[in-house]
Motif scaffolding. Structure first.
Motif, PDB file in Angstrom:
ATOM      1  N   LEU A 244       0.889  -1.156   0.000  1.00  0.00           N
ATOM      2  CA  LEU A 244       0.000   0.000   0.000  1.00  0.00           C
ATOM      3  C   LEU A 244       0.926   1.204   0.000  1.00  0.00           C
ATOM      4  O   LEU A 244       1.710   1.396   0.943  1.00  0.00           O
ATOM      5  CB  LEU A 244      -0.883   0.016   1.246  1.00  0.00           C
ATOM      6  CG  LEU A 244      -1.666   1.317   1.485  1.00  0.00           C
ATOM      7  CD1 LEU A 244      -2.763   1.485   0.447  1.00  0.00           C
ATOM      8  CD2 LEU A 244      -2.238   1.362   2.903  1.00  0.00           C
ATOM      9  N   VAL A 245       0.904   1.990  -1.065  1.00  0.00           N
ATOM     10  CA  VAL A 245       1.799   3.145  -1.178  1.00  0.00           C
ATOM     11  C   VAL A 245       0.982   4.431  -1.128  1.00  0.00           C
ATOM     12  O   VAL A 245      -0.132   4.488  -1.638  1.00  0.00           O
ATOM     13  CB  VAL A 245       2.632   3.100  -2.486  1.00  0.00           C
ATOM     14  CG1 VAL A 245       3.553   1.898  -2.496  1.00  0.00           C
ATOM     15  CG2 VAL A 245       1.735   3.088  -3.721  1.00  0.00           C
ATOM     16  N   CYS A 246       1.549   5.457  -0.499  1.00  0.00           N
ATOM     17  CA  CYS A 246       0.878   6.747  -0.398  1.00  0.00           C
ATOM     18  C   CYS A 246       1.846   7.861  -0.769  1.00  0.00           C
ATOM     19  O   CYS A 246       3.030   7.818  -0.409  1.00  0.00           O
ATOM     20  CB  CYS A 246       0.361   6.978   1.021  1.00  0.00           C
ATOM     21  SG  CYS A 246      -0.936   5.813   1.523  1.00  0.00           S
ATOM     22  N   ARG A 247       1.331   8.866  -1.487  1.00  0.00           N
ATOM     23  CA  ARG A 247       2.147   9.991  -1.931  1.00  0.00           C
ATOM     24  C   ARG A 247       2.254  11.031  -0.820  1.00  0.00           C
ATOM     25  O   ARG A 247       1.259  11.510  -0.290  1.00  0.00           O
ATOM     26  CB  ARG A 247       1.546  10.627  -3.183  1.00  0.00           C
ATOM     27  CG  ARG A 247       2.442  11.699  -3.813  1.00  0.00           C
ATOM     28  CD  ARG A 247       1.897  12.211  -5.131  1.00  0.00           C
ATOM     29  NE  ARG A 247       0.635  12.888  -4.971  1.00  0.00           N
ATOM     30  CZ  ARG A 247      -0.530  12.431  -5.449  1.00  0.00           C
ATOM     31  NH1 ARG A 247      -0.567  11.301  -6.111  1.00  0.00           N
ATOM     32  NH2 ARG A 247      -1.643  13.118  -5.267  1.00  0.00           N
ATOM     33  N   HIS A 248       3.492  11.376  -0.478  1.00  0.00           N
ATOM     34  CA  HIS A 248       3.759  12.359   0.571  1.00  0.00           C
ATOM     35  C   HIS A 248       3.886  13.758  -0.042  1.00  0.00           C
ATOM     36  O   HIS A 248       3.836  13.936  -1.258  1.00  0.00           O
ATOM     37  CB  HIS A 248       5.025  11.984   1.329  1.00  0.00           C
ATOM     38  CG  HIS A 248       4.831  10.823   2.260  1.00  0.00           C
ATOM     39  ND1 HIS A 248       5.509  10.694   3.445  1.00  0.00           N
ATOM     40  CD2 HIS A 248       4.016   9.730   2.178  1.00  0.00           C
ATOM     41  CE1 HIS A 248       5.137   9.584   4.060  1.00  0.00           C
ATOM     42  NE2 HIS A 248       4.235   8.972   3.310  1.00  0.00           N
ATOM     43  N   SER A 249       4.084  14.741   0.836  1.00  0.00           N
ATOM     44  CA  SER A 249       4.143  16.131   0.387  1.00  0.00           C
ATOM     45  C   SER A 249       5.335  16.409  -0.517  1.00  0.00           C
ATOM     46  O   SER A 249       5.339  17.395  -1.268  1.00  0.00           O
ATOM     47  CB  SER A 249       4.190  17.071   1.599  1.00  0.00           C
ATOM     48  OG  SER A 249       5.303  16.764   2.419  1.00  0.00           O
ATOM     49  N   ASN A 250       6.367  15.540  -0.472  1.00  0.00           N
ATOM     50  CA  ASN A 250       7.520  15.702  -1.371  1.00  0.00           C
ATOM     51  C   ASN A 250       7.273  15.077  -2.737  1.00  0.00           C
ATOM     52  O   ASN A 250       8.182  14.964  -3.554  1.00  0.00           O
ATOM     53  CB  ASN A 250       8.785  15.121  -0.734  1.00  0.00           C
ATOM     54  CG  ASN A 250       8.687  13.620  -0.487  1.00  0.00           C
ATOM     55  OD1 ASN A 250       7.669  12.986  -0.806  1.00  0.00           O
ATOM     56  ND2 ASN A 250       9.721  13.048   0.103  1.00  0.00           N
ATOM     57  N   ASN A 251       6.025  14.622  -2.960  1.00  0.00           N
ATOM     58  CA  ASN A 251       5.589  14.031  -4.231  1.00  0.00           C
ATOM     59  C   ASN A 251       6.203  12.660  -4.485  1.00  0.00           C
ATOM     60  O   ASN A 251       6.181  12.176  -5.618  1.00  0.00           O
ATOM     61  CB  ASN A 251       5.887  14.968  -5.414  1.00  0.00           C
ATOM     62  CG  ASN A 251       4.859  14.803  -6.529  1.00  0.00           C
ATOM     63  OD1 ASN A 251       3.687  14.533  -6.264  1.00  0.00           O
ATOM     64  ND2 ASN A 251       5.292  14.937  -7.773  1.00  0.00           N
ATOM     65  N   GLN A 252       6.739  12.025  -3.465  1.00  0.00           N
ATOM     66  CA  GLN A 252       7.243  10.669  -3.583  1.00  0.00           C
ATOM     67  C   GLN A 252       6.324   9.706  -2.848  1.00  0.00           C
ATOM     68  O   GLN A 252       5.663  10.087  -1.873  1.00  0.00           O
ATOM     69  CB  GLN A 252       8.664  10.568  -3.025  1.00  0.00           C
ATOM     70  CG  GLN A 252       9.687  11.340  -3.835  1.00  0.00           C
ATOM     71  CD  GLN A 252      11.109  10.930  -3.487  1.00  0.00           C
ATOM     72  OE1 GLN A 252      11.387   9.787  -3.173  1.00  0.00           O
ATOM     73  NE2 GLN A 252      12.022  11.890  -3.556  1.00  0.00           N
TER      74      GLN A 252
END
Length: 290
Positions: A244-252
């Motif tokens: 399960l992957v989620c995009r963080h504020s650094n766009n990664q």
């Protein structure tokens, strides 16, 4: 204060009601084979998710022997679910990195034997607690555009507030079945997933425990839930061990969960359960032998 509590309770009951109503829509997973599959997900493009690992049983070959997904977390280690590993005999398994379309052998693929396996010593094959394992590749991977390392969620425990991600920021990835009675997906698929609160996860898994084989996600434990915003879309058989992957504020993107199990039947609009990576960081670091 009492009014706020009352409104919060109404909101939780309303959300649970949506899940309860949707649970009658379709049928589900075989709890004897709790790996998951992506129903109605969207196809990815080659190189989109270069940390994805494809696990297979060598004696059956890469195509027929496919069993689970995983994530490359160092040049020689893959993290997956413990339930994917039926035996710690490393010679039984193989790993492909850079895989996208199963039926096509691409020049971007790297195929490995396995030289070591570490399953969590407290993994419980009934409750699926501590459902995590590490696989050591026979040699280091070559890092490039199609094969690279996953970012892992930062270490934390249940005293740290649960992260919140806007809709469309998280995905479940895998080659699992696209219909309950169908075959594994030929191409890697992604499913938009909602990172559910652990409170809601507890309410749903306890009130519908029979659908989860009696497994309840309690507050402050090393499991999290995620579900698709749309009924009929789900993760089930073949997607187990995948992230399960989620995009963080650094766009990664960061891996927050390792797919563990779900309900009897896929596509009911109910959450799938993931091993919580943030609370497994110490275990991962301790057991990676460079």
């Amino acid at each position: 204060m009492k009014g706020q509590i009352f409104i919060s309770n109404i909101l939780l009951i309303s959300v649970l009601g949506v899940f309860l109503l949707s649970s009658h829509a379709v049928s589900g997973r075989n709890l004897n084979n709790p790996s998951a599959r992506i129903l109605e997900g969207s196809t990815t493009f080659e190189g989109d998710w270069p940390f994805m690992a494809y696990l297979f049983v060598r004696v059956y070959g890469p195509l027929d022997g496919f069993m689970c997904g995983g994530s490359l977390i160092s040049s020689q280690w893959v993290v997956t679910a413990a339930h994917c590993i039926q035996t710690v005999d490393a010679s039984r398994y193989g790993v492909i990195l850079g895989e996208h379309t199963r039926s096509v052998m691409s020049a971007n693929e790297q195929v490995f034997n396995v030289s070591g396996i570490v399953r969590h010593s407290s993994y419980n094959d009934v409750t699926f607690e501590n459902d995590i394992a590490l696989i050591k590749l026979s040699k280091p991977a070559t890092i490039n555009q199609y094969v690279s390392l996953a970012n892992l969620a930062a270490a934390s425990n249940c005293s740290v507030p649960q992260p919140w991600f806007p809709l469309g920021s998280c995905y479940t990835l895998g080659w699992g079945k696209t219909t309950n009675a169908g075959n594994s997906s030929d191409a890697l698929k992604k499913l938009s997933s909602r990172y559910d609160s652990q409170v809601l996860c507890n309410i749903i898994s306890s009130s519908l425990s029979l659908k989860y084989g009696g497994r309840v996600v309690h507050s402050c434990e090393k499991r999290i839930c995620a579900s698709s915003p749309q009924i009929g879309q789900d993760s089930c058989e073949g997607d187990g061990g995948g992230p399960l992957v989620c995009r963080h504020s650094n766009n990664q993107y960061y891996v927050h969960g390792i797919l563990s199990y779900g309900t009897y039947v896929c596509g009911q609009g109910l959450p799938a359960v993931f091993t919580k990576v943030a609370e497994m960081r110490t275990w991962i670091t301790t057991n990676i032998i460079l």
